[in-house]
Write an enzyme that holds these catalytic residues in place. Structure first.
Site, PDB file in Angstrom:
ATOM      1  CG  HIS A   1      -1.712   1.380   1.084  1.00 40.53           C
ATOM      2  ND1 HIS A   1      -2.629   1.711   0.122  1.00 40.53           N
ATOM      3  CD2 HIS A   1      -1.490   2.520   1.781  1.00 40.53           C
ATOM      4  CE1 HIS A   1      -2.969   2.986   0.252  1.00 40.53           C
ATOM      5  NE2 HIS A   1      -2.294   3.494   1.254  1.00 40.53           N
TER       6      HIS A   1
ATOM      7  CE1 TYR B   1      -1.498   7.821  -1.050  1.00 42.23           C
ATOM      8  CE2 TYR B   1      -1.135   5.824   0.211  1.00 42.23           C
ATOM      9  CZ  TYR B   1      -1.997   6.724  -0.379  1.00 42.23           C
ATOM     10  OH  TYR B   1      -3.338   6.535  -0.310  1.00 42.23           O
TER      11      TYR B   1
ATOM     12  CG  HIS C   1      -7.903   2.464  -8.093  1.00 39.47           C
ATOM     13  ND1 HIS C   1      -8.158   3.744  -7.681  1.00 39.47           N
ATOM     14  CD2 HIS C   1      -6.961   1.975  -7.231  1.00 39.47           C
ATOM     15  CE1 HIS C   1      -7.411   4.023  -6.620  1.00 39.47           C
ATOM     16  NE2 HIS C   1      -6.677   2.979  -6.333  1.00 39.47           N
ATOM     17  CG  PHE C   2      -3.455  -0.338 -10.688  1.00 33.90           C
ATOM     18  CD1 PHE C   2      -2.707  -0.467 -11.827  1.00 33.90           C
ATOM     19  CD2 PHE C   2      -3.968  -1.491 -10.101  1.00 33.90           C
ATOM     20  CE1 PHE C   2      -2.483  -1.709 -12.398  1.00 33.90           C
ATOM     21  CE2 PHE C   2      -3.751  -2.739 -10.658  1.00 33.90           C
ATOM     22  CZ  PHE C   2      -3.005  -2.849 -11.812  1.00 33.90           C
ATOM     23  CG  HIS C   3      -3.838   1.177 -15.885  1.00 29.67           C
ATOM     24  ND1 HIS C   3      -4.107  -0.016 -15.266  1.00 29.67           N
ATOM     25  CD2 HIS C   3      -2.776   0.940 -16.699  1.00 29.67           C
ATOM     26  CE1 HIS C   3      -3.256  -0.937 -15.695  1.00 29.67           C
ATOM     27  NE2 HIS C   3      -2.438  -0.381 -16.559  1.00 29.67           N
TER      28      HIS C   3
ATOM     29  NE  ARG D   1      -5.998  -7.276 -10.254  1.00 27.94           N
ATOM     30  CZ  ARG D   1      -5.231  -6.689  -9.324  1.00 27.94           C
ATOM     31  NH1 ARG D   1      -5.686  -6.514  -8.078  1.00 27.94           N
ATOM     32  NH2 ARG D   1      -4.024  -6.273  -9.611  1.00 27.94           N
TER      33      ARG D   1
HETATM   34 FE1  HAS Z   1      -5.341   2.641  -4.622  1.00 27.80          FE
HETATM   35  C1  HAS Z   1      -5.781  -0.771  -5.049  1.00 27.80           C
HETATM   36  C2  HAS Z   1      -7.497   2.619  -1.980  1.00 27.80           C
HETATM   37  C3  HAS Z   1      -4.776   6.010  -4.116  1.00 27.80           C
HETATM   38  C4  HAS Z   1      -2.593   2.471  -6.694  1.00 27.80           C
HETATM   39  N1  HAS Z   1      -4.381   1.138  -5.687  1.00 27.80           N
HETATM   40  C5  HAS Z   1      -4.736  -0.185  -5.734  1.00 27.80           C
HETATM   41  C6  HAS Z   1      -3.825  -0.891  -6.585  1.00 27.80           C
HETATM   42  C7  HAS Z   1      -2.892   0.015  -7.021  1.00 27.80           C
HETATM   43  C8  HAS Z   1      -3.263   1.293  -6.451  1.00 27.80           C
HETATM   44  C9  HAS Z   1      -1.696  -0.266  -7.895  1.00 27.80           C
HETATM   45  O1  HAS Z   1      -8.713   0.545  -0.115  1.00 27.80           O
HETATM   46  C10 HAS Z   1      -3.949  -2.361  -6.961  1.00 27.80           C
HETATM   47  C11 HAS Z   1      -2.963  -3.270  -6.285  1.00 27.80           C
HETATM   48  C12 HAS Z   1      -3.181  -4.679  -6.763  1.00 27.80           C
HETATM   49  O2  HAS Z   1      -2.563  -5.077  -7.764  1.00 27.80           O
HETATM   50  O3  HAS Z   1      -4.015  -5.385  -6.176  1.00 27.80           O
HETATM   51  N2  HAS Z   1      -6.059   4.054  -3.340  1.00 27.80           N
HETATM   52  C13 HAS Z   1      -6.947   3.838  -2.356  1.00 27.80           C
HETATM   53  C14 HAS Z   1      -7.240   5.111  -1.675  1.00 27.80           C
HETATM   54  C15 HAS Z   1      -6.470   6.061  -2.283  1.00 27.80           C
HETATM   55  C16 HAS Z   1      -5.723   5.380  -3.322  1.00 27.80           C
HETATM   56  C17 HAS Z   1      -8.195   5.323  -0.548  1.00 27.80           C
HETATM   57  N3  HAS Z   1      -3.980   3.974  -5.304  1.00 27.80           N
HETATM   58  C18 HAS Z   1      -3.910   5.305  -4.955  1.00 27.80           C
HETATM   59  C19 HAS Z   1      -2.770   5.907  -5.584  1.00 27.80           C
HETATM   60  C20 HAS Z   1      -2.146   4.912  -6.312  1.00 27.80           C
HETATM   61  C21 HAS Z   1      -2.929   3.707  -6.117  1.00 27.80           C
HETATM   62  C22 HAS Z   1      -2.371   7.346  -5.421  1.00 27.80           C
HETATM   63  C23 HAS Z   1      -0.923   4.950  -7.143  1.00 27.80           C
HETATM   64  C24 HAS Z   1      -0.172   5.991  -7.362  1.00 27.80           C
HETATM   65  N4  HAS Z   1      -6.448   1.220  -3.742  1.00 27.80           N
HETATM   66  C25 HAS Z   1      -7.210   1.398  -2.614  1.00 27.80           C
HETATM   67  C26 HAS Z   1      -7.737   0.103  -2.165  1.00 27.80           C
HETATM   68  C27 HAS Z   1      -7.252  -0.870  -3.033  1.00 27.80           C
HETATM   69  C28 HAS Z   1      -6.449  -0.145  -3.999  1.00 27.80           C
HETATM   70  C29 HAS Z   1      -8.606  -0.165  -1.022  1.00 27.80           C
HETATM   71  C30 HAS Z   1      -7.512  -2.381  -2.997  1.00 27.80           C
HETATM   72  C31 HAS Z   1      -8.558  -2.715  -3.959  1.00 27.80           C
HETATM   73  C32 HAS Z   1      -8.750  -4.221  -4.059  1.00 27.80           C
HETATM   74  O4  HAS Z   1      -9.808  -4.685  -3.617  1.00 27.80           O
HETATM   75  O5  HAS Z   1      -7.882  -4.939  -4.565  1.00 27.80           O
HETATM   76  C33 HAS Z   1      -6.395   7.525  -1.879  1.00 27.80           C
HETATM   77  O6  HAS Z   1      -5.082   7.884  -1.570  1.00 27.80           O
HETATM   78  C34 HAS Z   1      -6.930   8.454  -2.915  1.00 27.80           C
HETATM   79  C35 HAS Z   1      -6.988   9.888  -2.436  1.00 27.80           C
HETATM   80  C36 HAS Z   1      -7.047  10.828  -3.604  1.00 27.80           C
HETATM   81  C37 HAS Z   1      -7.917  11.820  -3.761  1.00 27.80           C
HETATM   82  C38 HAS Z   1      -7.882  12.659  -5.020  1.00 27.80           C
HETATM   83  C39 HAS Z   1      -7.348  14.051  -4.811  1.00 27.80           C
HETATM   84  C40 HAS Z   1      -7.183  14.748  -6.131  1.00 27.80           C
HETATM   85  C41 HAS Z   1      -6.101  15.446  -6.515  1.00 27.80           C
HETATM   86  C42 HAS Z   1      -6.059  16.055  -7.893  1.00 27.80           C
HETATM   87  C43 HAS Z   1      -6.333  17.523  -7.805  1.00 27.80           C
HETATM   88  C44 HAS Z   1      -6.708  18.134  -9.111  1.00 27.80           C
HETATM   89  C45 HAS Z   1      -6.464  19.418  -9.408  1.00 27.80           C
HETATM   90  C46 HAS Z   1      -6.950  19.990 -10.666  1.00 27.80           C
HETATM   91  C47 HAS Z   1      -5.714  20.308  -8.491  1.00 27.80           C
HETATM   92  C48 HAS Z   1      -8.947  12.119  -2.743  1.00 27.80           C
HETATM   93  C49 HAS Z   1      -4.933  15.665  -5.614  1.00 27.80           C
HETATM   94  C50 HAS Z   1      -7.995  21.014 -10.313  1.00 27.80           C
HETATM   95  C51 HAS Z   1      -8.633  21.556 -11.525  1.00 27.80           C
HETATM   96  C52 HAS Z   1      -9.990  21.659 -11.702  1.00 27.80           C
HETATM   97  C53 HAS Z   1     -10.542  22.370 -12.851  1.00 27.80           C
HETATM   98  C54 HAS Z   1     -10.957  21.018 -10.774  1.00 27.80           C
HETATM   99 CU    CU Z   2      -3.736   0.539  -0.879  1.00 32.10          CU
END
Ligand code: HAS
Ligand code: CU
Length: 583
Positions: A237, A241, A388-390, A451
């Site tokens: 996990h 980050y 999700h992860f792409h 998957r």
């Molecule tokens: Fe995830 C599975 C939960 C973030 C990568 N994740 C994965 C896997 C990968 C991965 C590779 O709880 C699969 C692993 C495998 O092979 O089995 N993930 C989360 C949560 C977050 C999250 C709660 N994941 C990431 C990030 C990754 C990543 C970052 C890679 C870099 N993920 C999970 C969970 C699984 C999971 C479960 C397991 C699923 C399963 O069942 O297998 C959080 O950190 C996300 C928080 C992010 C936000 C978004 C904030 C937005 C931002 C952009 C701002 C935009 C702007 C533009 C400024 C709340 C910062 C503004 C302009 C305008 C005009 C509006």
């Molecule tokens: Cu995770």
């Protein structure tokens, strides 16, 4: 009041005359080229997997190079998720702080980091291309690959930890020269990332050293799969980050300068990194909601902790969003959305990074779904998860790194970028391809498409009967994959071509951003390649967050508190499995 009201300008370089920087630039270039070369191989294989879901089985025509879908998927995952990201990160997180502080990093350690990871990469390539180790990027036992695979992986993980002592040494030397001042922002963010990774790496290292290496070398016959999986996710996990925080370093530390504005809050950047350090560690087992052996109470706690880890990213969304708006309005943008369109979209580095942010809004939202125990039951082990992860690591991180490469290549080589237009096209193609692909993958996942399944091997009538409901979604997956092929070709034409272009008259500077605001700002030099503008008075928050030792110790305790109750029953009820080779 602007931060530059009380500047203390340091000489261009504290340690050495400017030409002494050439070895650092060369080493950074080596990290960048090795990392992006790994992505080139990995990304070229990716669309084969997308076509697989679209019902097209391209693998038989690729033998003997690739024998199965699972072999291709292993190479794709390992090269993209570990080798590409680790090389870019271990380069950037040493080079940028060293240039920010104007200090020479410990070159022997930095080169040692490169050598260890490069040797590890070669061992992994042998093990994956000879089809002895199609164990996928998670290498879950009892799937059993060759010893080359696990030993190579051990070297890669161990090597990736080596920037930590380099950064600690850089910061200590800075502090000795500037007593009482807080660590400059880019260095602070880089060090926090490496501290997080040092605590995170323990899980995979224990799994590899204690369980998998002796097993693969024949010293032990069996392995405990659930202990191995839990150790893997201890690292697996927070690794997300370790992929994301270097992208945040660019968004917070550089991008505001590139768009002609300022970072709106330096302490918020620090707070978000400190929270990422704390919250990343104890939540690894949210990847194991469906594994046996976790009590309902733990699953509930993991859900709550996972929702907390979204907090620093929400802080980032608002802080960076406001920084973008500030720059957009300075550039004449008006109205509700005019500031957004007024950003310098013709700059490929900026476009790539802002597009990466846009996709991450959806990636983050999907993460919150994944982290909710109840909803996880619907999406776990379906194509939703790779969807999700792409758009997280595959776009938020990878497209940001591509954007960084667009200014960094000319900076490192002193040569011009091959083509800004083609670079811009590659960013838009990547964004479009990933969006279409991820939409299809999420959607198909909701139909229950698994998957990691070689679905195109099924007879056509069976494929249609089983996955007919998801037909349109799976077509989107295949179309997205093909667009990504074009993106990859465009990007590598620019990347590789830029290594052989004519020289520039002036080497572009590192675009260190300046923080905006009153007392809490810590300004960084906007233009010169080295040298820092320091601010004597900083906010209480920034000062409190300077105690990285304490924050790290607290995180270590929280991690232990999370994992001791998880491991205890597993160790009381050990299981022993013999290796399987199912490919
Ligand atoms: Fe995830 C599975 C939960 C973030 C990568 N994740 C994965 C896997 C990968 C991965 C590779 O709880 C699969 C692993 C495998 O092979 O089995 N993930 C989360 C949560 C977050 C999250 C709660 N994941 C990431 C990030 C990754 C990543 C970052 C890679 C870099 N993920 C999970 C969970 C699984 C999971 C479960 C397991 C699923 C399963 O069942 O297998 C959080 O950190 C996300 C928080 C992010 C936000 C978004 C904030 C937005 C931002 C952009 C701002 C935009 C702007 C533009 C400024 C709340 C910062 C503004 C302009 C305008 C005009 C509006
Ligand atoms: Cu995770």
């Amino acid at each position: 009041m602007s931060a530059t009201a009380f500047p203390t300008v340091l000489p261009a370089s504290i340690d050495a005359p400017a030409d002494a920087l050439a070895p650092q630039r060369r080493t950074m270039l080596a990290f960048l080229v090795w990392g992006f070369s790994a992505l080139m191989i990995g990304a070229m294989i990716g669309p084969l997997q997308a076509l697989n879901y679209g019902g097209v089985n391209a693998y038989p025509s690729l033998t003997p190079l690739l024998k199965t879908y699972y072999q291709g998927l292993t190479i794709h995952g390992v090269l993209n998720a570990y080798i590409f990201t680790f090389f870019v990160t271990c380069g950037l997180l040493v080079y940028l702080p060293a240039r920010e502080l104007g200090l020479m990093p410990n070159m022997a350690l930095w080169r040692g980091c490169f050598a260890a990871m490069a040797l590890g990469t070669l061992m992994l390539l042998v093990a994956m291309f000879d089809n002895s180790s199609s164990v996928l990027w998670t290498f879950y036992p009892p799937l059993k690959g060759s010893a080359w695979f696990y030993l190579g992986m051990t070297l890669v993980v161990a090597g990736s930890l080596m920037p930590l002592p380099i950064l600690l040494d850089l910061r200590a030397r800075w502090k000795a020269r500037r007593p009482g001042e807080i660590t400059p922002l880019v260095t602070y963010m880089s060090l926090t990332t490496m501290l997080m990774w040092a605590l995170a790496g323990g899980g995979a290292l224990i799994e590899l050293v204690v369980q998998l290496n002796p097993w693969a070398l024949g010293f032990t016959d069996t392995v405990d799969p659930i202990v191995a999986r839990t150790l893997f996710w201890w690292t697996g996990h927070p690794i997300v980050y370790f992929w994301l925080m270097p992208a945040y370093v660019s968004w917070y530390g550089l991008l505001s300068k590139q768009i002609g504005g300022k970072l709106v809050s330096d302490p918020m950047a620090r707070l978000s990194f400190a929270l990422l350090l704390i919250f990343s560690l104890p939540v690894g087992s949210h990847h194991q909601f469906t594994d046996p052996g976790f009590s309902p109470i733990w699953r509930g706690i993991l859900t709550a902790l996972t929702l907390s880890v979204a907090l620093p990213s929400l802080i980032t969304a608002f802080t960076i969003g406001l920084s973008l708006e500030y720059a957009g309005r300075l550039r004449g943008g008006r109205g509700f959305i005019g500031w957004f369109t007024a950003l310098p979209w013709r700059d490929p580095s900026v476009a790539a990074q802002v597009l990466a942010m846009l996709t991450f809004i959806f990636g983050g939202a999907g993460g919150i779904v994944n982290g909710s125990w109840e909803l996880n039951n619907i999406v776990h082990n379906t194509t939703w998860v790779p969807g999700h992860f792409h758009i997280t690591v595959g776009t938020a991180s990878a497209l940001t790194f591509m954007g960084v490469a667009f200014w960094m290549l000319p900076h490192l080589t002193g040569q011009r970028l091959l083509s800004r237009r083609l670079a811009l096209a590659s960013a838009w193609l990547w964004f479009t391809g990933m969006s279409v692909f991820a939409l299809g993958m999420h959607w198909a996942g909701l139909h229950g498409v698994p998957r990691r399944a070689w679905v195109s091997m099924l007879p056509r009538s069976v494929y249609d009967r089983v996955y007919g409901d998801a037909h349109l979604a799976l077509i989107l997956v295949a179309v997205g994959g093909c667009i990504l092929w074009l993106a990859t070709i465009a990007f590598y034409t620019v990347f590789l071509g830029s290594l052989a272009t004519r020289r520039l008259d002036r080497r572009p500077a590192i675009p260190f951003a300046q923080a905006f605001g009153g007392r809490e700002s810590y300004a960084l030099d906007g233009g010169a390649p080295v040298g820092v503008v320091a601010h004597p008075s900083v906010s209480k928050l920034a000062r409190a967050l300077e105690h990285l030792g304490l924050i790290t110790a607290f995180t270590a305790l929280a991690t232990a508190a999370a994992y001791v109750p998880i491991f205890w029953p597993f160790l009381q009820n050990a299981t022993a499995a013999h290796g399987w080779k199912v490919w």
